[in-house]
Design a protein around this motif. Structure first.
Motif, PDB file in Angstrom:
ATOM      1  N   TYR A 136       0.838  -1.203   0.000  1.00 15.08           N
ATOM      2  CA  TYR A 136       0.000   0.000   0.000  1.00 15.08           C
ATOM      3  C   TYR A 136       0.873   1.253   0.000  1.00 15.08           C
ATOM      4  O   TYR A 136       0.619   2.203  -0.736  1.00 15.08           O
ATOM      5  CB  TYR A 136      -0.926  -0.019   1.208  1.00 15.08           C
ATOM      6  CG  TYR A 136      -1.872   1.155   1.245  1.00 15.08           C
ATOM      7  CD1 TYR A 136      -2.928   1.244   0.351  1.00 15.08           C
ATOM      8  CD2 TYR A 136      -1.706   2.177   2.161  1.00 15.08           C
ATOM      9  CE1 TYR A 136      -3.798   2.326   0.370  1.00 15.08           C
ATOM     10  CE2 TYR A 136      -2.565   3.259   2.190  1.00 15.08           C
ATOM     11  CZ  TYR A 136      -3.610   3.330   1.292  1.00 15.08           C
ATOM     12  OH  TYR A 136      -4.455   4.402   1.308  1.00 15.08           O
ATOM     13  N   GLU A 159       4.506   5.609  -5.436  1.00 19.98           N
ATOM     14  CA  GLU A 159       4.593   5.572  -6.885  1.00 19.98           C
ATOM     15  C   GLU A 159       3.610   6.522  -7.556  1.00 19.98           C
ATOM     16  O   GLU A 159       3.927   7.204  -8.516  1.00 19.98           O
ATOM     17  CB  GLU A 159       4.337   4.150  -7.409  1.00 19.98           C
ATOM     18  CG  GLU A 159       5.476   3.206  -7.174  1.00 19.98           C
ATOM     19  CD  GLU A 159       5.159   1.796  -7.658  1.00 19.98           C
ATOM     20  OE1 GLU A 159       4.020   1.560  -8.114  1.00 19.98           O
ATOM     21  OE2 GLU A 159       6.049   0.945  -7.562  1.00 19.98           O
ATOM     22  N   ARG A 160       2.384   6.559  -7.055  1.00 18.93           N
ATOM     23  CA  ARG A 160       1.331   7.343  -7.716  1.00 18.93           C
ATOM     24  C   ARG A 160       1.147   8.739  -7.125  1.00 18.93           C
ATOM     25  O   ARG A 160       0.554   9.596  -7.748  1.00 18.93           O
ATOM     26  CB  ARG A 160       0.010   6.587  -7.647  1.00 18.93           C
ATOM     27  CG  ARG A 160       0.093   5.228  -8.308  1.00 18.93           C
ATOM     28  CD  ARG A 160      -1.232   4.552  -8.365  1.00 18.93           C
ATOM     29  NE  ARG A 160      -1.162   3.149  -8.661  1.00 18.93           N
ATOM     30  CZ  ARG A 160      -0.761   2.624  -9.806  1.00 18.93           C
ATOM     31  NH1 ARG A 160      -0.356   3.389 -10.760  1.00 18.93           N
ATOM     32  NH2 ARG A 160      -0.738   1.318  -9.985  1.00 18.93           N
ATOM     33  N   GLY A 161       1.612   8.939  -5.891  1.00 25.18           N
ATOM     34  CA  GLY A 161       1.478  10.234  -5.262  1.00 25.18           C
ATOM     35  C   GLY A 161       0.074  10.515  -4.752  1.00 25.18           C
ATOM     36  O   GLY A 161      -0.276  11.646  -4.457  1.00 25.18           O
ATOM     37  N   ARG A 162      -0.747   9.481  -4.667  1.00 23.50           N
ATOM     38  CA  ARG A 162      -2.103   9.651  -4.141  1.00 23.50           C
ATOM     39  C   ARG A 162      -2.526   8.365  -3.442  1.00 23.50           C
ATOM     40  O   ARG A 162      -1.997   7.300  -3.702  1.00 23.50           O
ATOM     41  CB  ARG A 162      -3.096  10.011  -5.247  1.00 23.50           C
ATOM     42  CG  ARG A 162      -3.247   8.971  -6.316  1.00 23.50           C
ATOM     43  CD  ARG A 162      -4.201   9.442  -7.416  1.00 23.50           C
ATOM     44  NE  ARG A 162      -4.296   8.445  -8.448  1.00 23.50           N
ATOM     45  CZ  ARG A 162      -5.169   7.452  -8.455  1.00 23.50           C
ATOM     46  NH1 ARG A 162      -6.029   7.340  -7.474  1.00 23.50           N
ATOM     47  NH2 ARG A 162      -5.194   6.590  -9.426  1.00 23.50           N
ATOM     48  N   HIS A 163      -3.493   8.496  -2.569  1.00 26.12           N
ATOM     49  CA  HIS A 163      -3.997   7.351  -1.827  1.00 26.12           C
ATOM     50  C   HIS A 163      -5.033   6.595  -2.647  1.00 26.12           C
ATOM     51  O   HIS A 163      -5.739   7.170  -3.459  1.00 26.12           O
ATOM     52  CB  HIS A 163      -4.600   7.798  -0.507  1.00 26.12           C
ATOM     53  CG  HIS A 163      -3.595   8.441   0.389  1.00 26.12           C
ATOM     54  ND1 HIS A 163      -2.856   7.744   1.295  1.00 26.12           N
ATOM     55  CD2 HIS A 163      -3.188   9.732   0.485  1.00 26.12           C
ATOM     56  CE1 HIS A 163      -2.039   8.559   1.927  1.00 26.12           C
ATOM     57  NE2 HIS A 163      -2.226   9.786   1.449  1.00 26.12           N
ATOM     58  N   LEU A 164      -5.110   5.292  -2.430  1.00 25.72           N
ATOM     59  CA  LEU A 164      -6.077   4.463  -3.146  1.00 25.72           C
ATOM     60  C   LEU A 164      -7.452   4.574  -2.534  1.00 25.72           C
ATOM     61  O   LEU A 164      -7.651   4.854  -1.430  1.00 25.72           O
ATOM     62  CB  LEU A 164      -5.636   2.987  -3.124  1.00 25.72           C
ATOM     63  CG  LEU A 164      -4.282   2.697  -3.754  1.00 25.72           C
ATOM     64  CD1 LEU A 164      -3.942   1.239  -3.542  1.00 25.72           C
ATOM     65  CD2 LEU A 164      -4.310   3.019  -5.210  1.00 25.72           C
ATOM     66  N   GLU A 199       2.338   1.918  -3.375  1.00 24.82           N
ATOM     67  CA  GLU A 199       1.352   2.537  -4.269  1.00 24.82           C
ATOM     68  C   GLU A 199       1.265   4.031  -4.022  1.00 24.82           C
ATOM     69  O   GLU A 199       1.192   4.832  -4.956  1.00 24.82           O
ATOM     70  CB  GLU A 199      -0.027   1.894  -4.087  1.00 24.82           C
ATOM     71  CG  GLU A 199      -0.138   0.518  -4.663  1.00 24.82           C
ATOM     72  CD  GLU A 199       0.004   0.511  -6.179  1.00 24.82           C
ATOM     73  OE1 GLU A 199      -0.493   1.432  -6.850  1.00 24.82           O
ATOM     74  OE2 GLU A 199       0.617  -0.439  -6.689  1.00 24.82           O
ATOM     75  N   ILE A 200       1.277   4.433  -2.766  1.00 22.67           N
ATOM     76  CA  ILE A 200       1.232   5.855  -2.435  1.00 22.67           C
ATOM     77  C   ILE A 200       2.469   6.558  -2.973  1.00 22.67           C
ATOM     78  O   ILE A 200       2.383   7.635  -3.574  1.00 22.67           O
ATOM     79  CB  ILE A 200       1.116   6.057  -0.911  1.00 22.67           C
ATOM     80  CG1 ILE A 200      -0.232   5.555  -0.411  1.00 22.67           C
ATOM     81  CG2 ILE A 200       1.312   7.523  -0.534  1.00 22.67           C
ATOM     82  CD1 ILE A 200      -0.343   5.496   1.098  1.00 22.67           C
TER      83      ILE A 200
END
Length: 74
Positions: free
Chosen positions: A63, A69-74, A66-67
């Motif tokens: 998790y 890499e994408r710069g935002r929360h899922l 992912e934060i």
């Protein structure tokens, strides 16, 4: 530096002294950035991420990746 469309593979020729120095600096910058990115966040943030990761069926590390890499929360 490689141009657009480069696949990031190893160079075909040996780097000269100037390129080796640049690679050393780049490696240093990546290490510092990696340490900063994985620096332990406050307890509240860890608990919130852990709860959200469990809701999504992911591990805390996945998790967090992912934060990062994408710069935002899922």
């Amino acid at each position: 530096m490689s141009g657009p469309g480069h696949n990031g593979g190893p160079p075909l020729e040996e780097p000269d002294a100037e390129e080796l120095a640049a690679l050393g600096w780049r490696r240093h910058c990546w290490r510092v950035a990696h340490r900063r990115a994985w620096k332990a966040p406050p307890r509240e943030v860890v608990l919130r991420r852990l709860a959200r990761a469990e809701e999504l069926g992911m591990s805390y590390r996945d998790y967090t990746l992912e934060i990062l890499e994408r710069g935002r929360h899922l």
